[in-house]
Design a protein around this motif. Structure first.
Motif, PDB file in Angstrom:
ATOM      1  N   SER A   1       0.828  -1.200   0.000  1.00 30.90           N
ATOM      2  CA  SER A   1       0.000   0.000   0.000  1.00 30.90           C
ATOM      3  C   SER A   1       0.862   1.250   0.000  1.00 30.90           C
ATOM      4  CB  SER A   1      -0.934   0.012   1.225  1.00 30.90           C
ATOM      5  OG  SER A   1      -1.728  -1.141   1.250  1.00 30.90           O
TER       6      SER A   1
ATOM      7  N   SER B   1       0.364   5.753   0.816  1.00 34.14           N
ATOM      8  CA  SER B   1      -0.482   6.832   1.302  1.00 34.14           C
ATOM      9  C   SER B   1      -0.763   7.807   0.170  1.00 34.14           C
ATOM     10  CB  SER B   1       0.183   7.575   2.464  1.00 34.14           C
ATOM     11  OG  SER B   1       0.329   6.718   3.580  1.00 34.14           O
ATOM     12  N   THR B   2      -2.020   8.186   0.036  1.00 38.16           N
ATOM     13  CA  THR B   2      -2.432   9.155  -0.985  1.00 38.16           C
ATOM     14  C   THR B   2      -3.308  10.203  -0.318  1.00 38.16           C
ATOM     15  OG1 THR B   2      -4.509   8.064  -1.594  1.00 38.16           O
ATOM     16  CG2 THR B   2      -2.500   7.255  -2.653  1.00 38.16           C
TER      17      THR B   2
ATOM     18  N   LYS C   1      -6.272  10.514  -0.700  1.00 38.54           N
ATOM     19  CA  LYS C   1      -7.546   9.866  -0.342  1.00 38.54           C
ATOM     20  C   LYS C   1      -7.365   8.774   0.704  1.00 38.54           C
ATOM     21  CE  LYS C   1      -9.851  10.746  -4.756  1.00 38.54           C
ATOM     22  NZ  LYS C   1     -10.590  10.148  -5.899  1.00 38.54           N
ATOM     23  N   GLY C   2      -6.158   8.675   1.240  1.00 36.22           N
ATOM     24  CA  GLY C   2      -5.910   7.660   2.254  1.00 36.22           C
ATOM     25  C   GLY C   2      -5.041   6.536   1.744  1.00 36.22           C
TER      26      GLY C   2
ATOM     27  N   ARG D   1      -3.984   3.137   0.090  1.00 34.66           N
ATOM     28  CA  ARG D   1      -4.534   2.282  -0.961  1.00 34.66           C
ATOM     29  C   ARG D   1      -3.408   1.474  -1.603  1.00 34.66           C
ATOM     30  NH1 ARG D   1      -6.111   6.090  -6.191  1.00 34.66           N
ATOM     31  NH2 ARG D   1      -3.988   6.485  -6.905  1.00 34.66           N
TER      32      ARG D   1
ATOM     33  N   GLU E   1      -5.121  -5.095   2.760  1.00 34.02           N
ATOM     34  CA  GLU E   1      -5.077  -3.653   3.058  1.00 34.02           C
ATOM     35  C   GLU E   1      -5.111  -2.802   1.795  1.00 34.02           C
ATOM     36  OE1 GLU E   1      -5.397  -0.644   5.589  1.00 34.02           O
ATOM     37  OE2 GLU E   1      -4.970  -2.656   6.348  1.00 34.02           O
TER      38      GLU E   1
ATOM     39  N   ARG F   1      -8.794  -2.325   0.336  1.00 34.71           N
ATOM     40  CA  ARG F   1      -9.918  -1.833   1.142  1.00 34.71           C
ATOM     41  C   ARG F   1     -10.426  -0.486   0.647  1.00 34.71           C
ATOM     42  NH1 ARG F   1      -8.723  -3.668   7.441  1.00 34.71           N
ATOM     43  NH2 ARG F   1      -8.491  -5.911   6.961  1.00 34.71           N
ATOM     44  N   HIS F   2      -9.511   0.403   0.317  1.00 27.36           N
ATOM     45  CA  HIS F   2      -9.916   1.723  -0.188  1.00 27.36           C
ATOM     46  C   HIS F   2     -10.757   1.579  -1.448  1.00 27.36           C
ATOM     47  CE1 HIS F   2      -9.564   5.848  -1.748  1.00 27.36           C
ATOM     48  NE2 HIS F   2      -9.271   5.271  -2.898  1.00 27.36           N
TER      49      HIS F   2
ATOM     50  N   GLU G   1     -14.352   0.143  -0.798  1.00 28.24           N
ATOM     51  CA  GLU G   1     -15.321   1.125  -0.312  1.00 28.24           C
ATOM     52  C   GLU G   1     -15.625   2.181  -1.370  1.00 28.24           C
ATOM     53  OE1 GLU G   1     -18.076   3.107   1.655  1.00 28.24           O
ATOM     54  OE2 GLU G   1     -17.279   1.138   2.205  1.00 28.24           O
ATOM     55  N   GLU G   2     -14.629   2.580  -2.120  1.00 22.99           N
ATOM     56  CA  GLU G   2     -14.831   3.578  -3.171  1.00 22.99           C
ATOM     57  C   GLU G   2     -15.842   3.083  -4.214  1.00 22.99           C
ATOM     58  OE1 GLU G   2     -11.503   6.179  -5.109  1.00 22.99           O
ATOM     59  OE2 GLU G   2     -11.749   4.388  -6.362  1.00 22.99           O
TER      60      GLU G   2
END
Length: 867
Positions: free
Chosen positions: A51, A53-54, A56-57, A59, A154, A157-158, A161-162
């Motif tokens: 993963s 960090s962006t 948007k969280g 991803r 992990e 998950r982003h 949900e997106e």
């Protein structure tokens, strides 16, 4: 090339992953031009294990962008090379960006030579529109792995949900062709208030007076004269009514729908124009309307609209009905497409198309008139889900006596005591020998209004006796009308008992016809439309909004939702709308949907499970020693016998599947997606029933298994049982008339004398006339057919729907169980001792036979409510 160079190249090749992407492109010229201008379609793999960090969280990391090349039309396969990037690792999803100006249908992406894994397969089966139609500019597709929410890698998950957020939408705005949004609305799109009050029906859903399941929200503008009513689209746009793009019919099925529309028109049926969509111009529609108007006018003026005898009805299956030629046809011929003209107007004079012979009259054209066949069809016919065991005598009413007066039955022991094989009524009840088909209470609140239309009908109660040979026969039929002085004075009723000759014989045949008219309308509006089509749609919407495609329950239920939203949308446009085909062909007329709405007040999800339904109707009792947990009151009850086999196979499959992913009840309680799904089903999808105490809490595996098994049963087997026998049983109108036009004639009149002098004519003058019969037959012939792309219970449209071997093994066992059930059905249908399996009409019961060929077969259980 040096050895060093060769080694470097080999190492580079070892890091290459081969990809095969398959899609369908219907716009090859446009996309080729896009490619020429540098507008590409690109793919990026998404890491399932690493993963980043962006904004948007957190991803999954994205791989390098790879472009598709060499576009061509039709089904296309693209070979892609992906570099294996160490910081990406195993891909669990991919992004695709469509920079073309037109959409394409993405089928699959398969990766080979993925280090440490080998093969990764993505089942997409979705439309990909140009990037400007998506908030994120891209679409995400996941591999066919299955994950509970808390066990999702992990990196995914982003995106999980997106994707769900996109499918939910924001609840505002008009829905467009490219939208994938699933949302709820009430049935406020059935009326056309701008055309006048005769085109207005109540809004169904959202009130205690008119509760109803929710339907797919389209977001169309309100009508001009009533802001609470949604405006309707034109006839020519009927096939384009909004449902999420991936819920639309396949091209193959859409071709069938167009063909059905042409068939309706070829049979001289004006409403058939509503099924043709935008394939024909407004001018053509108006021309066809003019032609058909003249055709109907000529037919009516020549007394064409009446059947004169049962033999006259049989002509429909022997070569069509000749209609006079019209001199003006040649002048409009150029405006009508050749395929329409060829079918509409034959060179040897106009003819309505020949209908297939319904199974109910294939072996014997008069068996339908027998009392035994009447009783048999309540156990093995098109509507075997209404009959109940009689547990009190005389039958009582549940209608509010303060509003409706006394509606208890007027049938007495004197009416039936000579037909009980020596039993008294109480003894017959105690020995489970009396049954009832009770359409009195559901119909009576609407009867006064219905009889002010062209329909003239009674509310009926039919008492049946179970004979020693296992067959049911009707022994009394009560015909009731509202009291002429007002509802508060109750009903006026007459009771008819069996007779076979003379005037009494005709009156008995008519009494059975009135009972069948009630049963036919109740079947179509309640057992068929409400309990399968309408009741399932909220589950489809909630599943797509709250359960990710990665979720095991989404994968379990998804095949059982195929085509349902599309056929329901079409139904709202042409079938159940004000003045639609349903109102034209069943007796409740403009009260049709209001009547189904009234019955939704009694709908109970838990009683849609077959064992619970049978127990509720008194047709079975709980019995732990029985194979299915219940013991049937009538051993030879084909719908229940075959249905319990299917139900048990479904529940066994669902149990095995659920146990793969949920090891205990705590796993159920920790699944937030599952919790949101069920909460939304209860509070939004079936929101008018949210306060009912019978809803499962969804806290245990057993609650999940029972609920999923019930959803699958309703969408597959129950719908098959009440749908695909429509033409085999009701394609011969006298057997299942959908409406009646007159009440019983008064003594001393010519019509009363005709009961004895010309009983067939008297019968046919009472039930559905010729043109409406043809309309109804054409409609149910379409509804009874399996399309060319149908997928049946125990099948999947793709074998690689999951990577979990335990789930695949359980599904294979399910298929094997269904094949064994087919063998048992064949064996029972050959057993002459089981008289209800075939009956006097010699028509084997096959409506719950799992497999079928395409077409009009009278058998086969599709996975879903697909027609």
């Amino acid at each position: 090339m040096t050895e060093v160079d060769r080694n470097k190249r080999m190492k580079l090749e070892e890091k290459k992953m081969k990809g095969t992407l398959i899609l369908r492109n219907n716009h090859s010229v446009a996309t080729t031009f896009d490619e020429f201008l540098g507008r590409k379609v690109s793919v990026q793999l998404i890491s399932a294990v690493h993963s980043e960090s962006t904004a948007k969280g957190l991803r999954g990391k994205l791989g390098k962008e790879t472009n598709l090349k060499s576009w061509k039309g039709g089904d296309s396969s693209f070979e892609l090379d992906f570099d294996f990037e160490e910081d990406i690792g195993i891909p669990g999803a991919f992004l695709i960006v469509n920079r073309h100006r037109r959409e394409f249908y993405l089928k699959t992406l398969t990766l080979e030579h993925v280090p440490n894994v080998g093969r990764v397969h993505f089942i997409c089966n979705s439309w990909v529109y140009p990037e400007e139609h998506y908030d994120n500019r891209y679409r995400v597709f996941f591999s066919n792995q299955t994950y509970l929410p808390e066990k999702t890698p992990e990196g995914l998950r982003h995106f999980r949900e997106e994707e769900l957020q996109e499918l939910r939408g924001n609840g505002t705005g008009k829905r467009e062709e490219w939208h994938r949004i699933y949302d709820y609305d009430v049935y406020n799109d059935l009326s056309e208030p701008d055309r006048g009050p005769e085109h207005v029906r109540p809004i169904l859903g959202g009130s205690s007076e008119f509760p109803y399941p929710r339907r797919c929200r389209t977001g169309r503008a309100p009508s001009k004269t009533d802001p609470n009513m949604e405006s309707r689209i034109s006839i020519l746009q009927s096939l384009n009514i909004y449902v999420p793009k991936d819920e639309r019919f396949s091209d193959l099925k859409m071709a069938d729908v167009y063909a059905y529309g042409i068939k309706l028109v070829s049979q001289g049926l004006l409403p058939g124009l509503e099924s043709i969509g935008d394939k024909i111009s407004d001018e053509v529609v108006l021309t066809l309307e003019r032609v058909l108007h003249h055709k109907f006018e000529s037919i009516s003026s020549n007394n064409f609209n009446e059947f004169s005898s049962f033999e006259d009805v049989l002509k429909l299956y022997k070569g069509g009905l000749t209609i006079p030629k019209f001199s003006f046809l040649e002048s409009v011929r150029e405006k009508i497409p050749s395929e329409f003209f060829k079918e509409l107007f034959r060179s040897d004079g106009e003819q309505l198309s020949k209908f297939p012979v319904p199974q109910v009259i294939k072996e014997d054209t008069s068996a339908w008139q027998t009392d035994e066949e009447f009783g048999r069809e309540l156990l093995a016919g098109i509507c075997p889900v209404v009959i109940r065991r009689l547990q009190e005598f005389p039958p009582t009413s549940t209608l509010d006596p303060r509003k409706f007066g006394n509606h208890n039955s007027t049938i007495t022991e004197d009416h039936i005591k000579h037909q009980l094989d020596g039993f008294s009524v109480l003894e017959a009840i105690k020995n489970n020998r009396l049954f009832i088909l009770d359409h009195h209470d559901p119909l009576m609140p609407f009867l006064r209004g219905i009889n002010e239309t062209s329909t003239k009908i009674y509310a009926t109660r039919t008492i049946l006796f179970l004979q020693n040979n296992g067959t049911l026969i009707p022994i009394a039929i009560e015909l009731s009308l509202p009291h002429p002085d007002g509802d508060q004075f109750g009903a006026i009723s007459t009771v008819h008992t069996p007779a076979s000759e003379g005037r009494k014989g005709t009156l008995w045949l008519l009494a059975k016809a009135y009972a069948n008219v009630n049963d036919s309308g109740y079947h179509q509006l309640i057992c068929h439309w409400l309990h399968t089509h309408a009741a399932i749609e909220p589950f489809i919407i909630a599943t797509n909004r709250q359960l990710s495609i990665l979720h095991p329950i989404h994968k379990l239920l998804h095949p059982h939702f195929r085509d349902t939203m599309n056929i329901n949308g079409l139904s709202r446009q042409t079938l159940i709308n004000a003045g639609g085909l349903l109102e034209k062909t069943v007796f409740p007329d403009k009260y049709a949907l209001e009547m189904s709405c009234n019955m939704y007040k009694k709908w109970d999800f838990t009683k849609q499970a077959l064992p619970a339904d049978l127990i509720d109707r008194g047709m079975a009792v709980e019995d732990a020693a029985s194979p299915h947990g219940v013991r049937l009151i009538i051993d030879d009850y084909p719908f229940a016998v075959d249905g319990l086999e299917i139900w048990s196979a479904i529940k066994s499959w669902v149990t095995d599947y659920v146990f793969v992913y949920y090891k205990n009840d705590e796993d159920i309680q920790n699944d937030n997606e599952l919790k949101s799904w069920w909460e939304e089903v209860v509070t939004k999808g079936h929101g008018d029933k949210k306060d009912e105490l019978w809803w499962p809490k969804m806290h245990t595996r057993e609650e999940l298994i029972e609920s999923c098994a019930t959803i699958i049963w309703v969408a597959s087997a129950l719908h098959a049982a009440v749908n695909f026998g429509q033409y085999p049983y009701a394609g011969y109108m006298p057997n299942r008339p959908p409406l009646s036009r007159r009440l019983l004639p008064e003594p001393g009149t010519e019509d009363y004398d005709e009961l004895e002098t010309n009983p067939e004519k008297a019968f046919l003058k009472t039930v559905t006339p010729k043109l409406q019969s043809i309309l109804g037959m054409s409609l149910i012939e379409i509804l009874s057919r399996h399309s060319a792309d149908e997928v049946f219970l125990g099948e999947r449209d793709t074998p690689e729907w999951t990577t979990d071997n335990e789930a695949l093994e359980a599904f294979n066992n399910f298929g094997a169980n269904l094949r064994e059930i087919e063998r048992k059905i064949d064996e029972m249908n050959r057993d002459k001792r089981l008289r209800n399996r075939t009956g006097p009409a010699q028509m084997p019961y096959t409506l719950l036979y799992p497999s079928s060929e395409i077409g009009l077969t009278g058998r086969g259980i599709p996975n879903s409510v697909s027609i």
